[in-house]
Design a protein around this motif. Structure first.
Motif, PDB file in Angstrom:
ATOM      1  N   PRO A 135      23.623  48.096  71.765  1.00  0.00           N
ATOM      2  CA  PRO A 135      24.234  48.972  70.767  1.00  0.00           C
ATOM      3  C   PRO A 135      24.924  50.158  71.441  1.00  0.00           C
TER       4      PRO A 135
ATOM      5  N   ARG B  35      28.273  52.654  64.886  1.00  0.00           N
ATOM      6  CA  ARG B  35      27.467  51.869  65.805  1.00  0.00           C
ATOM      7  C   ARG B  35      28.023  50.475  65.877  1.00  0.00           C
TER       8      ARG B  35
ATOM      9  N   ARG C  18      26.930  54.028  70.635  1.00  0.00           N
ATOM     10  CA  ARG C  18      27.066  55.116  69.679  1.00  0.00           C
ATOM     11  C   ARG C  18      28.233  56.022  70.136  1.00  0.00           C
TER      12      ARG C  18
ATOM     13  N   PRO D 199      22.616  54.963  72.480  1.00  0.00           N
ATOM     14  CA  PRO D 199      21.706  55.573  71.525  1.00  0.00           C
ATOM     15  C   PRO D 199      20.734  56.497  72.263  1.00  0.00           C
TER      16      PRO D 199
END
Length: 77
Positions: free
Chosen positions: A69, A77, A71, A40
């Motif tokens: 997380p 996600r 991306r 992210p």
């Protein structure tokens, strides 16, 4: 499970096929320097970015197991 190896600066220098499937990039891009393109962005997701930065810092100090997380290029996600 995705598996990867970092160098002393946090660059991904080796990974298995499952890892590349998860992040949406190919081994041809190795090495992937920090910040990795599948993370992210700090300006749009500061809390998620902070989790990733903390995981890298702890990893470089001795390792660990982290969930962060991602991306990938397709935006999921």
């Amino acid at each position: 499970e995705g598996f990867f190896i970092l160098d002393e600066e946090g660059a991904v220098v080796e990974a298995n096929r499952a890892f590349f499937d998860l992040v949406g990039y190919e081994a041809a891009g190795l090495p992937f320097h920090w910040p990795h393109p599948w993370l992210p962005k700090p300006d749009t997701e500061p809390d998620a970015w902070a989790m990733c930065q903390e995981a890298l810092d702890k990893t470089l100090r001795g390792g660990g197991r982290f969930t962060v997380p991602l991306r990938p290029p397709d935006g999921r996600r």
